[in-house]
Structures are given as C-alpha cells and as structure tokens.
Design an enzyme around this catalytic site. Structure first.
Site, PDB file in Angstrom:
ATOM      1  CE  LYS A   1      -3.937   2.026   2.763  1.00 50.94           C
ATOM      2  NZ  LYS A   1      -4.722   1.854   3.874  1.00 50.94           N
TER       3      LYS A   1
ATOM      4  CB  SER B   1      -8.199   3.616   2.988  1.00 51.23           C
ATOM      5  OG  SER B   1      -7.077   3.034   3.871  1.00 51.23           O
TER       6      SER B   1
ATOM      7  CB  SER C   1      -8.142   0.669   5.673  1.00 54.69           C
ATOM      8  OG  SER C   1      -8.749   1.959   5.913  1.00 54.69           O
TER       9      SER C   1
END
Length: 599
Positions: free
Chosen positions: A74, A148, A172
C-alpha cells in the site's frame, strides 16, 4: 495450482517453478488485467526479475518462508526505490529505507512488485478517493472496490500478487477483503511495526495483510511481526502458533435487534446463514450487548482522533489545500477545531468503554460480526460520500479503539453476485486463535478464492505447537488416543497436539509383544505407505523417563511427516521384524485393531 503463498513457496522449493518465473508472471498479469488505477507505481520488471533470480541462487533460499513471493505494498508504506505518495502527488517523497514491515518481508524472501492505490491519506473505506483513479471491483464492476487499502485488496483478488500489505485504522484492512472475496488480517496493535508508515491516526494504525487464505496471512504475519525499536508504539507480543479447532468454542453474537443492515435483506440473510455454519462446526453462540461497541465507533470520527489525521497534513492543508481530495479535506479539517478538553473527555469515555468490552469478552472466545452491513455501487458513494462511507464502518470503526485484533473472512456470494464477509474479533494478543478457527470456517464455506474462481486447497496440517519446555513425539500404536497405553503417555504430562500422517516412506508391522503394538520401519522414500499417527507434547523433564520405559525392539528416530516436517518418534530396525505381519495396508494401528476386534 501455484496461486497461494503456500503453493508458490512449495513450487519454488521443489524447483518446478523458479522465483523469477513467478515474478514475471505477476508483471504479465498486471499488464493483462489493464487497470492502471490498481498500482500507483511499479518496479522495473527486469530489476524485480533479477532480484528473484539472485534470490533463487542463494544457498539458504530454500528455508525462506516467503521464497520468491510477489508482494504489493500500500502506497502509504515506505518501500525503498519507490515513491511514497499516500495517494497525494503533492505529498510524495522518496524514502531513504524500507518500512520495517517491508524490510522483514524482503528478508523472508518476498519480492516487492509495486505500490498500490488507496483512499487518500488512508481516509475512507470506499476506494474512490484517489487522484490516481478508481480501480474496478474485479467481482462486480459496478461495486466500489473498498478502501482505504483499495489496490492491495484488488491485486490479491485478481491474482496479480498472492500477498499484499495494507493498513487498518478504522477498517481499511477488512472492508476491502469483504468486497474482494479474500482474507484480511488486522493484527493486534503494535504486533507489526508501523515505522515507515505514513500515519492516519498514529495511536491506532496497524499494518494489515491481504491473502487468499488464512494460512498465507499467518505465514506473512509470522515473518513481519515482532518488536521494533524504531516504533514507539511497538509491543513485545509473542505470536502464538495456530491450533486445531477447539471443542468448546463460544462465539459472541449481538442481541436480537441490535444488528444494522440498512435494509439490505441479502446481507442480513447471509449473516444468519453464517451463524448456522458456525453452529454446525460446533460453536456455541452467546449473545452480548453491541451498543457500547457502537458508541465507541462514533468516537472515532466524532471525537478527537480526527485531530491525529489533521496533524499529518496540516502543513499541506495550509499551503496547498487544493492538492487534497475534497472529501478527505472536509473530513480532516474538522480536526483543527478540537480542544484539549474534548480530547480528555473522549479518552475518559473510551477507557470506560474498554472496561465494558473486557467484561463482554470474559465469557466468549471471539465475536463474529458482518464485516460491513451492506455493499454500495461506485455511483452511489460518489453521490453520497460521507454517509455511505460511515455506514460501511458500522462494525469496523471501534476495533482499534478497543485494542482488538480481527480477521475478515469470505462467508458467501449473494444471489446478486455481491460478496458477503464476516469478521472475527478478540482482545489483543489472540491473533493466532482467530486464525485457528477462521481457517476452518473459510475452508468449510468451499467458496472459490478471490475474483478468479480458484478452488480452495485442503487445509494443510498444522505445525506442532510445542511450548518452550516441551518436546514433541510421534506415536503410532498403543499410545494413540483411546488405545491401551495412552494413559501412560498422559501420566507423564503429555498433551495431544495433532493427528496427522507420515510421508509414504514407511511400512507398519504387527509385532509379537504384550500388549500388542506395531513397529514402523523406514524404507526407501516413496516406496512405502503413509501411516496415521498422533503428535504429542511431553514436558522436557519427562521425555527421557517416558522413552526409557519403552521396551525393545522400539527405538527413537526422526519421522518424516506428509508435509515434510520431521518429528521424533518410535521406529523399529529391519532385524526386528522377522516374522511380523505387514499391516501397512491398514494405514494405521487403529484401523488394524478395529478390524481384528470385529473379526
């Protein structure tokens, strides 16, 4: 099927596929999938393949737990050689070194292939708040991809990488798992170092793991967990081994009428069916009061923790507010208005709520909740961004505030083609316990994995969970559970770890002894039978006494198990089986004794 982490590592160790070939396959799949919004940046393919080739040539490579596994990271986690953007070009920087979690992944043999897209500054559960585009949900194109950790979830689901790192502050690492039909592991706070992570709420952030199976997620967690002096929020919290499914599992479920699905009957039915599955697996469902958890969830965005998000980007807000996504800006700017008094009032209330949660967990092993109450389309979320995002956090926002660990699991595919998932929750430190029960549940669903319809492989046998002052020993005969000499083993303090079987390298003989017992003889690899056995743990102080009490012709040797592990156990020499009956066709002493009794 070399799609899971376990299968990829096994193929690399066996030499049937090379790490370089696996990494090249990832890049080919990324090109073929052709969704530029999944990865914000990719490594140079030749460089990544060369790294994989060098890794494969190392003499110690075979022992690496993530040997040649391609990984997505990420893009709010630092990876050397790739910019960290947090999905905000104006914030972008080149890190001077890997985040601790990424460094540990590389040390375990993983190959980073790129940085994945996210809701900007990890603020959102929807996956539509990034200037780098909105990735397409690979299961149903009209649905949001989830955030997210958007790109990480999609990359695993679509088969671009078998493993990816996300982050989780308010869900997330869990909501994208549900929306992509994969596993999302949200570890206990402090278990994985957050050094090198762009914070969202620094006191609540954790690095999360996405994979196709629970076992894969735990392999990654084992590789990257551990204290880190570079992270002041790191905790020295040893990670336990997974264990067999418990006989008396007690799962918490909310009181009647407390669950919220926002009118989504399909998700409500899927959750009800999930509870029936848990009951069929042997779990006892125990009602608890969910209201204090809801109250905690409201604190996250209505309380002072928004100020932590504001701290991260206040300079950028002051100098270039237009560089921040308008929805993200609206959420975070509220953090500037909170007072110290507001903060302390919220901390006091949170402490009271934590005590209530502790009491709730006193009588249950874990809680099982929907990961999210419903699903939404991208169009719906763009039209109503704040309210629908908030709804998706109904069962996730309170978790880190209450210091819980979580495991998001696929549970069903709804009739409309949307995925439904559940999350197991337990107090911090119970990560392995959640994995132990979650892996069995996921396998029981028989759901295809990810978006590519991959069949689940049978659950791998668990490694023997031996404590520091214990020694594992394999038994194949009269010391098996329920057999004539099992009480002798228990008398020395033995405890059963698992039932498994040997590699097909043994023959089993019925010896002429009193009481009757078998002798297991090792033969040429692959030319024998797979023999059923049990692995027991004995206190180290008792091990010698137990072995000394075993009469000839048995002796102690190392037994190779079907999954390649070695464990100490009883063997017999070839000279001692003259005239003994070969009972290998029964695959174990228990079956032989049962037939003899029936005859």
């Amino acid at each position: 099927m070399t799609e899971t982490v376990a299968a990829i590592v096994a193929a690399h160790r066996a030499g049937t596929v090379s790490p370089a070939e696996t990494v090249a396959r990832s890049f080919a799949r990324i090109r073929a999938h052709d969704d530029p919004a999944i990865f914000i940046s990719l490594r140079d393919e030749k460089e990544a393949v060369a790294e994989a080739e060098a890794l494969g040539a190392r003499k110690d490579a075979r022992h690496l737990p993530l040997l040649g596994v391609p990984v997505g990271v990420k893009d709010n986690i630092d990876a050397l050689g790739l910019a960290t953007t947090a999905a905000c070009p104006a914030f972008s920087y080149m890190p001077s070194h890997d985040a601790t979690a990424v460094a540990r992944l590389r040390a375990a043999g993983a190959i980073v292939v790129g940085k994945t897209n996210l809701d900007q500054f990890a603020t959102g559960l929807v996956g539509v708040r990034s200037p780098y585009g909105i990735p397409k949900n690979p299961l149903r194109g009209d649905l949001i991809p989830g955030g997210s950790s958007t790109g990480s979830g999609i990359a695993v689901s679509a088969g671009l990488v078998p493993l990816a790192l996300g982050t989780d502050t308010a869900g997330s690492g869990r909501v994208p798992a549900m929306l992509n039909n994969i596993v999302g592991l949200k570890p206990s706070l402090g278990l994985i170092s957050t050094a090198g992570l762009v914070p969202a709420c620094r006191t609540l952030d954790c690095v999360s793991v996405f994979s196709l199976t629970v076992d894969d997620a735990m392999t990654a967690l084992t590789a990257i967990a551990g204290p880190d002096g570079a992270d002041p929020y790191s905790r020295n919290r040893p990670l336990s081994e997974m264990t067999p499914f418990p006989a008396n599992l007690r799962l918490g479920v909310p009181r009647s009428g407390q669950l919220i699905f926002f009118g989504d009957k399909a998700s409500e039915k899927a959750y009800g069916d999930t509870l029936k599955r848990w009951t069929a697996l042997g779990a006892t469902l125990v009602e608890f009061d969910l209201e204090p958890f809801y109250e905690t969830a409201r604190l996250l965005y209505e309380g002072p923790w928004v100020a932590e998000r504001y701290l991260v980007i206040r300079n950028l807000l002051a100098s270039s507010p237009e560089a921040i996504h308008p929805v993200t800006r609206e959420i975070i700017i509220a953090g500037a208005r909170l007072s110290a008094a507001d903060t302390f009032a919220a901390l006091y209330r949170l402490q009271a709520l934590r005590k209530i949660a502790e009491r709730a967990f006193a009588h249950i092993d874990a809680v099982v909740l929907p990961t999210a109450p419903t699903v939404y389309s991208t169009a719906q979320v763009l039209a109503n961004p704040l309210e629908l995002n908030s709804r998706l956090g109904t069962y996730t926002n309170f978790v880190n505030l209450l210091d819980l660990c979580g495991l998001a699991l696929p549970a069903a595919m709804r009739p409309d083609g949307a995925p439904f998932g559940i999350t197991l929750l337990a107090p911090a430190g119970h990560d392995a316990q959640l994995a132990s029960i979650g892996r069995v549940f996921h396998a029981d669903t028989k759901l295809p994995m990810g978006a590519r319809g991959l069949p689940q492989a049978p659950l791998a046998p668990l490694s023997a969970n031996v404590a520091a002052e214990e020694i594992a020993i394999a038994v194949v005969g009269a010391h098996l559970s329920g057999m004539a000499l099992n009480g002798e083993l228990k008398g020395f303090g033995g405890r059963l770890l698992e039932a498994t079987s040997t590699a097909p390298d043994y023959r089993l003989y019925a010896l002429e002894t009193t009481p009757p017992k078998p002798g297991m003889l090792r033969v040429q690899a692959g030319s024998g039978s797979s023999i059923e056995l049990e692995i027991w743990a004995l206190p180290a102080a008792a091990f010698g006494k137990f072995v000394a009490a075993i009469p000839p012709p048995l002796s102690i040797g190392t037994i190779r198990l079907a999954d390649g592990r070695g464990v100490k156990g009883f063997l017999v020499e070839a000279a001692d089986i003259n005239g003994a009956r070969d009972i290998s066709a029964f695959s174990g002493w228990r079956a032989f004794v049962a037939e003899a009794a029936a005859g």
